[in-house]
Each structure stands twice: as structure tokens, then as C-alpha cells.
Design an enzyme around this catalytic site. Structure first.
Site, PDB file in Angstrom:
ATOM      1  N   SER A 103      38.394  14.442  19.670  1.00 57.74           N
ATOM      2  CA  SER A 103      38.443  15.508  20.686  1.00 57.74           C
ATOM      3  C   SER A 103      39.693  16.359  20.481  1.00 57.74           C
ATOM      4  O   SER A 103      39.790  17.461  21.023  1.00 57.74           O
ATOM      5  CB  SER A 103      38.446  14.902  22.092  1.00 57.74           C
ATOM      6  OG  SER A 103      39.409  13.873  22.195  1.00 57.74           O
ATOM      7  N   GLU A 143      28.826   7.215  26.344  1.00 61.44           N
ATOM      8  CA  GLU A 143      29.149   8.568  26.819  1.00 61.44           C
ATOM      9  C   GLU A 143      27.908   9.258  27.382  1.00 61.44           C
ATOM     10  O   GLU A 143      26.860   9.317  26.725  1.00 61.44           O
ATOM     11  CB  GLU A 143      29.755   9.396  25.668  1.00 61.44           C
ATOM     12  CG  GLU A 143      30.113  10.816  26.110  1.00 61.44           C
ATOM     13  CD  GLU A 143      31.058  11.554  25.178  1.00 61.44           C
ATOM     14  OE1 GLU A 143      31.576  10.956  24.226  1.00 61.44           O
ATOM     15  OE2 GLU A 143      31.280  12.751  25.434  1.00 61.44           O
ATOM     16  N   GLU A 146      31.060   6.899  15.691  1.00 67.78           N
ATOM     17  CA  GLU A 146      29.906   7.241  16.530  1.00 67.78           C
ATOM     18  C   GLU A 146      28.595   6.831  15.854  1.00 67.78           C
ATOM     19  O   GLU A 146      28.450   6.965  14.638  1.00 67.78           O
ATOM     20  CB  GLU A 146      29.884   8.761  16.774  1.00 67.78           C
ATOM     21  CG  GLU A 146      31.092   9.257  17.531  1.00 67.78           C
ATOM     22  CD  GLU A 146      31.058  10.770  17.783  1.00 67.78           C
ATOM     23  OE1 GLU A 146      30.039  11.424  17.470  1.00 67.78           O
ATOM     24  OE2 GLU A 146      32.064  11.292  18.289  1.00 67.78           O
ATOM     25  N   ASP A 177      39.974   7.594  16.002  1.00 68.40           N
ATOM     26  CA  ASP A 177      38.600   8.034  15.775  1.00 68.40           C
ATOM     27  C   ASP A 177      38.383   8.341  14.301  1.00 68.40           C
ATOM     28  O   ASP A 177      39.250   8.939  13.653  1.00 68.40           O
ATOM     29  CB  ASP A 177      38.360   9.333  16.566  1.00 68.40           C
ATOM     30  CG  ASP A 177      37.200   9.214  17.520  1.00 68.40           C
ATOM     31  OD1 ASP A 177      36.399   8.272  17.385  1.00 68.40           O
ATOM     32  OD2 ASP A 177      37.107  10.071  18.424  1.00 68.40           O
TER      33      ASP A 177
END
Ligand code: KIV
Length: 275
Positions: free
Chosen positions: A45, A182, A115, A83
Site C-alpha cells: 500500500s 480483506e 496475496e 509485503d
């Protein structure tokens, strides 16, 4: 005491809630650490909130390493999770292990996050085999926004809900120590939380998760480009910053800053010799 992937699992067993916030630099990491937050996510992010991109896709390994190093220097007790950016693990299992290794070895993170569900289980297994703890991330996975067609709640229909439950079990089976959920309906997130042994960390997934994560600029009112429904502003630091910047501008323009208090002095006799 240093939080680790092991203390995460223990927290779930004891029914203790876990806290996670993002951070991308040394001084913020220190403040988060001092607040006793269990984990810092150096999220991709950062592409949006620090670098001003429209989404997280342009973030590179070099960006992640740069910010992870800074965070690691400020985090004493907090577990630092870095991440894995877009295309640093999707390309192959080999790339995934090499890049996860760099985030640990060069970035000094203690865990990585990636992810995806079933399709990235071979990557999760291989990274875990290399002794690197992996946090999974399912539901709305922002690196797939083009495939999803935008930022949308996931798992609302029966088929999608079943798929998400299967994905949570698959990443658990692959060895993930935790899983971020999420933008998932609260009832489904609670069901997943009951059905897996690893902690679920929710963002837009309701109070039934084992822990929560937020992007710190969101929860401090510092980022207004995109305001998801699940964000609560806990302290309006953004507004305080605006006031502070305006007060600084005013005082500099009026000549009231810097005052004597913020100024260095020297012996007048030395100064006289300079004329
Ligand atoms: O990149 C990030 O900050 C994240 C959180 C929103 C979970 O993935």
C-alpha cells in the site's frame, strides 16, 4: 518481548486479539512499536499512500526493501512483515523464495506476506520450507484489481463464499502462520476464523477475526484519495498536520519564527571583528 509468528499462533490459542498496522519508515515504526502493536506490515500500500500511485501494481522489490529496512530499524518488539510486491512471487516458486529471502536478509523483516489462495500455495510451501514465516492474504487482494474489475467486497455469493473458505484452508495447509481477510462479509470472516487454526487478520472483515489491520494513514486521517467504508479515523492527525503547516507558514511570513528560543548565539566581540 519480541512478537513472532509463533506468538501469533499462541495468541489465537489463548483467544487474545492481535493488532497490526502498516508503517513505511523509521519514526512511524518506532511510534507503532511503542504503542505495543503486535505487528507492523510494510504493505505494498506504500505505492498509494507514500508514492502516490493509483494502485499497488507499480511497487518494486527495491521499493519494498528500502522501506522495510527503515521500519526494521525502528521496530523493537513488533513483528515486521514485509509485503511481496506484484510479480515478485507470481512468476515462479523460485522467484518467490529468492525475493522472500531478500526481504528477510536485506530488509530485516521477520516474515513476508503475499496475496492469493490455492494458486500461490506452492510458493507459500517453498518459502516456509526456507524457514521464512508467511502471512497469506485472501478476499480482496489489491494486486488482482484488474481481474476483479475494481475494489469490491469478496465472497458474498454462495460459490464465492465456498471458494474463500477453501482458500483459507489451503493457505493454512500450505503453512501460512496467519491470513489477512480483506473486504469479506463479517459472517463469512467469522466462519473462516472458526474453521482455521491460524489467526485471521481482518481489514473490512468485521470483529469476528482474530486480529485487525489498518493502513496507518487511513486511521490517522492522513490520506483522503480513497476512503474505504471499513476505515475508522482514530485520531485526526491529517487535520493537525494541516494546521501545523499553516501555522509554520504564517509565522515564517510574519517573522515570528524562528524566535530567540530557536536560534544559536555567538560572542558579540567575534562578530565585531568581522565588520
Ligand atoms: O498493503 C497493505 O497495506 C495491505 C493491507 C491493507 C492488508 O495489504
Amino acid at each position: 518481548m519480541k512478537n513472532t509468528a509463533v506468538t501469533f499462533k499462541q495468541a489465537k490459542e489463548k483467544g487474545e486479539k492481535l493488532t497490526m498496522l502498516t508503517a513505511y519508515d523509521y519514526s512511524t515504526a518506532k511510534l507503532v512499536d511503542e504503542a505495543g502493536i503486535h505487528s507492523i506490515l510494510v504493505g505494498d500500500s506504500l505505492g498509494m499512500v507514500c508514492l502516490g500511485y493509483e494502485d499497488t501494481l507499480p511497487v518494486t522489490m527495491e521499493d519494498m526493501l528500502h522501506h522495510t529496512k527503515a521500519v526494521a530499524r525502528g521496530a523493537k518488539n513488533t513483528l515486521v512483515i514485509a509485503d511481496m510486491p506484484f510479480m515478485s512471487y507470481q512468476t515462479s516458486v523460485y522467484d518467490a523464495v529468492v525475493n522472500a529471502g531478500r526481504l528477510i536478509k536485506e530488509g530485516h523483516a521477520q516474515a513476508v506476506k503475499l496475496e492469493g489462495g490455492k494458486e500461490v500455495c506452492p510458493q507459500i510451501e517453498a518459502i516456509v520450507r526456507a524457514s521464512i514465516p508467511v502471512c497469506a492474504h485472501i478476499g480482496l487482494t489489491p494486486q488482482s484489481i484488474h481481474a476483479f474489475g475494481g475494489f469490491k467486497v469478496q465472497g458474498k455469493g454462495e460459490e464465492a463464499a465456498r471458494r474463500l473458505l477453501k482458500e483459507a484452508k489451503a493457505v493454512e495447509e500450505a503453512g501460512a502462520f496467519a491470513v489477512v481477510l480483506e473486504c469479506v462479509p463479517e459472517a463469512l470472516a467469522s466462519l473462516i476464523t472458526r474453521q482455521v487454526s491460524i489467526p485471521t487478520i481482518g481489514i473490512g472483515a468485521g470483529a469476528g477475526c482474530d486480529g485487525q489491520v489498518l493502513v496507518y494513514q487511513d486511521m490517522l486521517g492522513m490520506y483522503a484519495d480513497f476512503a474505504p467504508k471499513f476505515v475508522k479515523v482514530f485520531a485526526n492527525v491529517g487535520e493537525e498536520m494541516r494546521k501545523g503547516f499553516a501555522a509554520y507558514k504564517k509565522e515564517v511570513e510574519e517573522g515570528t519564527f524562528p524566535s530567540k528560543e530557536h536560534t544559536f548565539r555567538m560572542d558579540e566581540s567575534i562578530l565585531e571583528k568581522l565588520y
